[in-house]
Enzyme design. Structure first.
Site, PDB file in Angstrom:
ATOM      1  N   GLY A   1     -21.883  83.352  59.554  1.00 51.24           N
ATOM      2  CA  GLY A   1     -22.299  82.220  58.704  1.00 51.24           C
ATOM      3  C   GLY A   1     -22.295  82.616  57.235  1.00 51.24           C
TER       4      GLY A   1
ATOM      5  N   CYS B   1     -19.468  87.487  66.217  1.00 54.27           N
ATOM      6  CA  CYS B   1     -20.870  87.574  65.806  1.00 54.27           C
ATOM      7  C   CYS B   1     -20.980  88.708  64.793  1.00 54.27           C
ATOM      8  CB  CYS B   1     -21.753  87.853  67.024  1.00 54.27           C
ATOM      9  SG  CYS B   1     -23.482  88.054  66.591  1.00 54.27           S
TER      10      CYS B   1
ATOM     11  N   HIS C   1     -17.512  77.199  61.534  1.00 56.41           N
ATOM     12  CA  HIS C   1     -18.660  76.999  60.639  1.00 56.41           C
ATOM     13  C   HIS C   1     -18.442  75.781  59.748  1.00 56.41           C
ATOM     14  CE1 HIS C   1     -20.719  80.853  61.364  1.00 56.41           C
ATOM     15  NE2 HIS C   1     -19.498  81.248  61.688  1.00 56.41           N
TER      16      HIS C   1
ATOM     17  N   ASN D   1     -23.614  89.871  62.707  1.00 57.14           N
ATOM     18  CA  ASN D   1     -24.761  90.782  62.837  1.00 57.14           C
ATOM     19  C   ASN D   1     -24.631  91.599  64.120  1.00 57.14           C
ATOM     20  OD1 ASN D   1     -26.125  89.965  60.471  1.00 57.14           O
ATOM     21  ND2 ASN D   1     -26.921  88.162  61.530  1.00 57.14           N
TER      22      ASN D   1
ATOM     23  N   GLY E   1     -24.349  86.513  60.463  1.00 60.72           N
ATOM     24  CA  GLY E   1     -23.356  87.268  59.695  1.00 60.72           C
ATOM     25  C   GLY E   1     -22.080  86.486  59.452  1.00 60.72           C
TER      26      GLY E   1
ATOM     27  N   ASN F   1     -21.306  76.041  63.997  1.00 63.08           N
ATOM     28  CA  ASN F   1     -22.480  76.625  63.334  1.00 63.08           C
ATOM     29  C   ASN F   1     -22.611  75.934  61.986  1.00 63.08           C
ATOM     30  OD1 ASN F   1     -22.983  79.076  65.183  1.00 63.08           O
ATOM     31  ND2 ASN F   1     -20.794  79.231  64.752  1.00 63.08           N
TER      32      ASN F   1
ATOM     33  N   ASN G   1     -24.101  83.301  73.564  1.00 67.14           N
ATOM     34  CA  ASN G   1     -25.233  82.644  72.916  1.00 67.14           C
ATOM     35  C   ASN G   1     -26.385  82.475  73.909  1.00 67.14           C
ATOM     36  OD1 ASN G   1     -24.312  82.200  70.276  1.00 67.14           O
ATOM     37  ND2 ASN G   1     -23.214  80.332  70.869  1.00 67.14           N
TER      38      ASN G   1
ATOM     39  N   ASN H   1     -15.114  82.173  64.743  1.00 64.80           N
ATOM     40  CA  ASN H   1     -15.951  81.101  65.287  1.00 64.80           C
ATOM     41  C   ASN H   1     -16.121  80.023  64.193  1.00 64.80           C
ATOM     42  OD1 ASN H   1     -17.553  82.697  63.629  1.00 64.80           O
ATOM     43  ND2 ASN H   1     -19.349  82.621  64.927  1.00 64.80           N
TER      44      ASN H   1
HETATM   45  N1  LIG Z   1     -23.846  81.230  67.383  1.00 69.53           N
HETATM   46  C1  LIG Z   1     -22.560  81.737  67.005  1.00 69.53           C
HETATM   47  C2  LIG Z   1     -22.310  83.142  67.458  1.00 69.53           C
HETATM   48  C3  LIG Z   1     -23.244  84.163  66.868  1.00 69.53           C
HETATM   49  C4  LIG Z   1     -23.156  84.309  65.337  1.00 69.53           C
HETATM   50  C5  LIG Z   1     -24.036  85.410  64.862  1.00 69.53           C
HETATM   51  N2  LIG Z   1     -25.415  85.310  64.978  1.00 69.53           N
HETATM   52  C6  LIG Z   1     -23.554  86.118  63.604  1.00 69.53           C
HETATM   53  O1  LIG Z   1     -24.300  86.981  63.096  1.00 69.53           O
HETATM   54  O2  LIG Z   1     -22.420  85.912  63.182  1.00 69.53           O
HETATM   55  C7  LIG Z   1     -21.444  80.830  67.555  1.00 69.53           C
HETATM   56  O3  LIG Z   1     -21.695  80.068  68.494  1.00 69.53           O
HETATM   57  O4  LIG Z   1     -20.320  80.886  67.039  1.00 69.53           O
END
Ligand SMILES: N[C@@H](CCC[C@H](N)C(=O)O)C(=O)O
Length: 276
Positions: free
Chosen positions: A222, A75, A161, A77, A220, A192, A66, A159
């Site tokens: 998310g 991640c 959410h 995307n 992505g 997130n 990050n 990750n």
């Molecule tokens: N900020 C996220 C990691 C990146 C997620 C990303 N932009 C996506 O597209 O999934 C985290 O800290 O888990």
């Protein structure tokens, strides 16, 4: 250290892509922050480092950092941009690529034009594995934040959410509430935060306050977590078009026990070198 890189994005979620196979790369959290700085560095939401795999059955390993320098598990995307990057750099000519991440192995399929589909694996809903503090697993949880109680879904796509339903994403308090939930003590690894507006059973809008970054134009994982949370609440069908500020992703999820598939575009912007 002189570092060659490519600037890419997926729906405006932007990345510095670094090939760690053909050049020697040594990164520290401080160096990542320096590269990600939009005023004094290159500027990006995430830095993605491509490496040779440790597992002989897969094609590559890729690591994700990050903008705040923290290394994270997944991640969405970035995974799509990674697939395009390794093909553009001729590190592979495969259309189906297996990549090792801290969240497990992902399978990527390069489609026509700039589109890439990613098998993002099964969502994890068990609170301890998200990680989220709750006595039992549920579709939604009450979460107390600064004197108010919000209803959130909690999902890991590798990750963590949190997903909140809103009536109108344009009016959602993404910066303030997103920042407060990101560091909520019930999410010990931070989280997130997605603000989801359902428009129809196959159509939704989403804004995401990303852990370690702030609001991004698209996320992505998310979008996948939002699909899972909405579907568990019985609000959407198995295919959902999710529109984020940067554009639209197609997310497919039949239901529990099945993997989530994400399809969307990738774009390469420029190549460069930075001296660190
Ligand atoms: N900020 C996220 C990691 C990146 C997620 C990303 N932009 C996506 O597209 O999934 C985290 O800290 O888990």
């Amino acid at each position: 250290m002189r570092l060659k890189f490519t600037k890419m994005h997926g729906l405006g979620n932007d990345f510095v892509m670094v090939d760690g196979i053909t050049q020697r790369v040594k990164l520290s959290p401080e160096k990542v922050r320096q590269i990600a700085d939009r005023h004094t560095g290159i500027g990006c939401d995430q830095l993605l480092l491509v490496e040779a795999p440790r597992n002989p059955d897969v094609d590559f390993r890729y690591r994700i950092y990050n903008a705040d320098g923290s290394e994270v598990e997944n991640c969405g995307n970035g995974a799509r941009c990674f697939a395009r990057f390794v093909r553009d750099r001729r590190l592979t000519s495969k259309e189906q690529i297996l990549v090792e991440t801290a969240a497990g192995i992902l399978e990527l399929k390069v489609r026509e034009k700039d589109q890439v589909s990613v098998d993002m694996g099964e969502p994890v809903l068990e609170p301890a594995k998200i990680p989220f503090q709750a006595d039992i697993q549920a579709e939604t949880y009450p979460l107390d934040v600064e004197g108010e109680t919000y209803t959130v879904g909690a999902v890991s796509m590798g990750n963590p959410h949190a997903v909140l339903l809103v009536d109108d994403v344009t009016k959602a308090p993404v910066e303030t509430l997103g920042a407060a939930i990101e560091c909520h003590p019930r999410f010990p690894a931070r989280v997130n935060v997605g603000f989801l507006q359902i428009e129809a059973r196959g159509k939704a809008r989403l804004r995401v306050f990303e852990r370690g970054v702030g609001e991004t134009r698209a996320c992505g994982t998310g979008a996948c977590a939002a699909m899972v949370s909405a579907r568990l609440r019985g609000l959407v069908d198995e295919e959902l078009q999710i529109t984020l500020p940067g554009g639209t992703l197609t997310i497919h999820w039949p239901g529990p026990g099945e993997p989530v598939t994400m399809t969307g575009p990738t774009a390469a912007v420029y190549h460069g070198q930075i001296v660190l």
